[in-house]
Design a protein around this motif. Sequence first.
Motif, PDB file in Angstrom:
ATOM      1  N   ASN A 169       0.845  -1.203   0.000  1.00 42.32           N
ATOM      2  CA  ASN A 169       0.000   0.000   0.000  1.00 42.32           C
ATOM      3  C   ASN A 169       0.885   1.261   0.000  1.00 42.32           C
ATOM      4  OD1 ASN A 169      -1.795   1.602   2.652  1.00 42.32           O
ATOM      5  ND2 ASN A 169      -2.408   1.663   0.530  1.00 42.32           N
ATOM      6  N   TRP A 178       1.840   4.161  -3.340  1.00 43.20           N
ATOM      7  CA  TRP A 178       1.660   5.618  -3.313  1.00 43.20           C
ATOM      8  C   TRP A 178       2.971   6.378  -3.293  1.00 43.20           C
ATOM      9  CZ3 TRP A 178      -2.664   7.482  -5.070  1.00 43.20           C
ATOM     10  CH2 TRP A 178      -3.772   6.642  -5.081  1.00 43.20           C
ATOM     11  N   GLY A 196      -4.756  10.539   4.729  1.00 40.17           N
ATOM     12  CA  GLY A 196      -4.447  10.305   3.315  1.00 40.17           C
ATOM     13  C   GLY A 196      -4.408  11.647   2.609  1.00 40.17           C
ATOM     14  N   ASP A 225      -0.290  10.805   6.103  1.00 34.47           N
ATOM     15  CA  ASP A 225      -0.280  10.072   4.834  1.00 34.47           C
ATOM     16  C   ASP A 225       0.767   8.970   4.914  1.00 34.47           C
ATOM     17  OD1 ASP A 225      -1.417  10.811   1.806  1.00 34.47           O
ATOM     18  OD2 ASP A 225       0.369   9.534   1.809  1.00 34.47           O
ATOM     19  N   LEU A 233       5.148  12.186  -0.143  1.00 36.71           N
ATOM     20  CA  LEU A 233       4.042  13.149  -0.154  1.00 36.71           C
ATOM     21  C   LEU A 233       4.018  13.949   1.146  1.00 36.71           C
ATOM     22  CD1 LEU A 233       1.317  10.988  -1.932  1.00 36.71           C
ATOM     23  CD2 LEU A 233       2.887  12.671  -2.914  1.00 36.71           C
ATOM     24  N   ASP A 238      -0.494   5.514   8.939  1.00 35.17           N
ATOM     25  CA  ASP A 238      -1.334   4.596   8.180  1.00 35.17           C
ATOM     26  C   ASP A 238      -2.770   4.711   8.679  1.00 35.17           C
ATOM     27  OD1 ASP A 238      -2.615   2.413   7.057  1.00 35.17           O
ATOM     28  OD2 ASP A 238      -0.897   1.075   7.312  1.00 35.17           O
ATOM     29  N   ALA A 239      -3.685   5.013   7.779  1.00 39.34           N
ATOM     30  CA  ALA A 239      -5.094   5.151   8.168  1.00 39.34           C
ATOM     31  C   ALA A 239      -5.663   3.861   8.750  1.00 39.34           C
ATOM     32  CB  ALA A 239      -5.914   5.592   6.950  1.00 39.34           C
ATOM     33  N   MET A 258     -10.218  12.830   1.878  1.00 39.23           N
ATOM     34  CA  MET A 258     -10.640  13.041   0.495  1.00 39.23           C
ATOM     35  C   MET A 258      -9.886  12.055  -0.377  1.00 39.23           C
ATOM     36  SD  MET A 258     -12.796  15.056  -0.477  1.00 39.23           S
ATOM     37  CE  MET A 258     -13.484  15.630  -2.003  1.00 39.23           C
ATOM     38  N   PHE A 259     -10.541  11.003  -0.786  1.00 35.32           N
ATOM     39  CA  PHE A 259      -9.928   9.990  -1.660  1.00 35.32           C
ATOM     40  C   PHE A 259      -8.624   9.469  -1.048  1.00 35.32           C
ATOM     41  CE2 PHE A 259     -11.396  13.610  -4.520  1.00 35.32           C
ATOM     42  CZ  PHE A 259     -12.708  13.190  -4.528  1.00 35.32           C
ATOM     43  N   ALA A 275      -6.682   2.635   2.069  1.00 34.07           N
ATOM     44  CA  ALA A 275      -5.978   1.881   3.121  1.00 34.07           C
ATOM     45  C   ALA A 275      -6.558   0.473   3.231  1.00 34.07           C
ATOM     46  CB  ALA A 275      -6.138   2.613   4.452  1.00 34.07           C
TER      47      ALA A 275
HETATM   48  C1  LIG Z   1      -5.703   9.833  -4.534  1.00 34.77           C
HETATM   49  S1  LIG Z   1      -4.545  10.367  -3.340  1.00 34.77           S
HETATM   50  C2  LIG Z   1      -5.439  11.704  -2.557  1.00 34.77           C
HETATM   51  C3  LIG Z   1      -4.541  12.627  -1.803  1.00 34.77           C
HETATM   52  C4  LIG Z   1      -5.237  13.873  -1.201  1.00 34.77           C
HETATM   53  N1  LIG Z   1      -6.249  13.540  -0.232  1.00 34.77           N
HETATM   54  C5  LIG Z   1      -5.799  14.732  -2.288  1.00 34.77           C
HETATM   55  O1  LIG Z   1      -7.026  14.916  -2.333  1.00 34.77           O
HETATM   56  O2  LIG Z   1      -5.000  15.225  -3.107  1.00 34.77           O
HETATM   57  C6  LIG Z   1      -4.596   9.064  -2.141  1.00 34.77           C
HETATM   58  C7  LIG Z   1      -3.749   9.365  -0.934  1.00 34.77           C
HETATM   59  O3  LIG Z   1      -3.995   8.389   0.080  1.00 34.77           O
HETATM   60  C8  LIG Z   1      -2.763   8.028   0.660  1.00 34.77           C
HETATM   61  N2  LIG Z   1      -2.894   6.718   1.288  1.00 34.77           N
HETATM   62  C9  LIG Z   1      -3.072   5.521   0.675  1.00 34.77           C
HETATM   63  N3  LIG Z   1      -3.133   4.535   1.584  1.00 34.77           N
HETATM   64  C10 LIG Z   1      -2.996   5.124   2.802  1.00 34.77           C
HETATM   65  C11 LIG Z   1      -2.965   4.634   4.136  1.00 34.77           C
HETATM   66  N4  LIG Z   1      -3.047   3.337   4.418  1.00 34.77           N
HETATM   67  N5  LIG Z   1      -2.809   5.519   5.144  1.00 34.77           N
HETATM   68  C12 LIG Z   1      -2.667   6.845   4.897  1.00 34.77           C
HETATM   69  N6  LIG Z   1      -2.664   7.360   3.646  1.00 34.77           N
HETATM   70  C13 LIG Z   1      -2.835   6.519   2.622  1.00 34.77           C
HETATM   71  C14 LIG Z   1      -1.798   8.059  -0.506  1.00 34.77           C
HETATM   72  O4  LIG Z   1      -0.460   8.103  -0.131  1.00 34.77           O
HETATM   73  C15 LIG Z   1      -2.258   9.304  -1.250  1.00 34.77           C
HETATM   74  O5  LIG Z   1      -1.644  10.462  -0.773  1.00 34.77           O
END
Ligand SMILES: C[S@@+](CC[C@H](N)C(=O)[O-])C[C@H]1O[C@@H](n2cnc3c(N)ncnc32)[C@H](O)[C@@H]1O
Length: 271
Positions: free
Chosen positions: A4, A8, A43, A64, A69, A91-92, A109-110, A115
């Motif tokens: 995961n 990213w 995230g 995140d 990032l 980690d979420a 937001m997305f 996670a």
């Molecule tokens: C599509 S991006 C969206 C980023 C931001 N929220 C935005 O709107 O620009 C997805 C984000 O979720 C983060 N992410 C993915 N899995 C995660 C996890 N388990 N815990 C925290 N962040 C996570 C990624 O690293 C990435 O920054």
Amino acid sequence: MNPNKALWEKGDFTRIATGMRQGGEGFVASLGIRPGLKVLDLGCGDGTTAIPAAKLGAEVLGVDIARNLVEAGNQRVQDERLANIVFQEGDASDLAGLEDDRFDLVVSMFGAMFAPRPLDVARGMVRVTRPGGRIVMGNWIPNDPTLVAQILKISAAYAPPPAEGFVSPMRWGIEADVAERFASAGIVSDSISFTRDTYRFEFPCTPAALVDEFRRSYGPTMNAFEAAAKDGRADSLQAELEALFQACNTSPSPQATSIPATFLRVTIAVN
Ligand SMILES: C[S@@+](CC[C@H](N)C(=O)[O-])C[C@H]1O[C@@H](n2cnc3c(N)ncnc32)[C@H](O)[C@@H]1O
């Protein structure tokens, strides 16, 4: 390496995020943020929603999983000389490092949708939100005809089958699944509301150039191209994505891409 996290940290999501800034600001403007509100952005990427929240005076923690990032977010914080926001790796699926009831508002937001272990994600978000606080998620919707759901759907058709037990992130876009996950965290269905909302992507380049940008920078698309190349299907993936981006583009300018995408907005009142 955690797959995961690897997904990213691959590429450079900040290049896609530059086209999401207006959408992020618009979303944050709808959240009723006032100075001093304690906000967790889960995230958060490089701060598309976290930074506008801080500019409205909130005390923001951005979390995140991707180290690059988080670094990019903290660089933006320095560049903008903001004192009320910090980004950290986390980690979420495991918010154990954050105290109970710490935040007035948890936003994702997305982000948290990607996670693993969605029940842990829901439980963690509820635990760190104070009674009387709110959780707001934006989640892409499976099989929705607009951009991101279609990118992920097309990409999945070129990628190897997911590992056994893998739970699709897109299930966060199904109301019944979201309600069930939060129910397991003690949230009754009356405390959850769902609306369909629109997020606009704005890029100063053609749709075809934008596909190239996704191919170079966006982890899920990069993985799809790598898998497609192994069986000689990269050109076909490129063509499918170009057709999608062209079809979704509403910009009147031939040199710009403006794409509206539908998402599920989930709002939870925590008691
Ligand atoms: C599509 S991006 C969206 C980023 C931001 N929220 C935005 O709107 O620009 C997805 C984000 O979720 C983060 N992410 C993915 N899995 C995660 C996890 N388990 N815990 C925290 N962040 C996570 C990624 O690293 C990435 O920054």
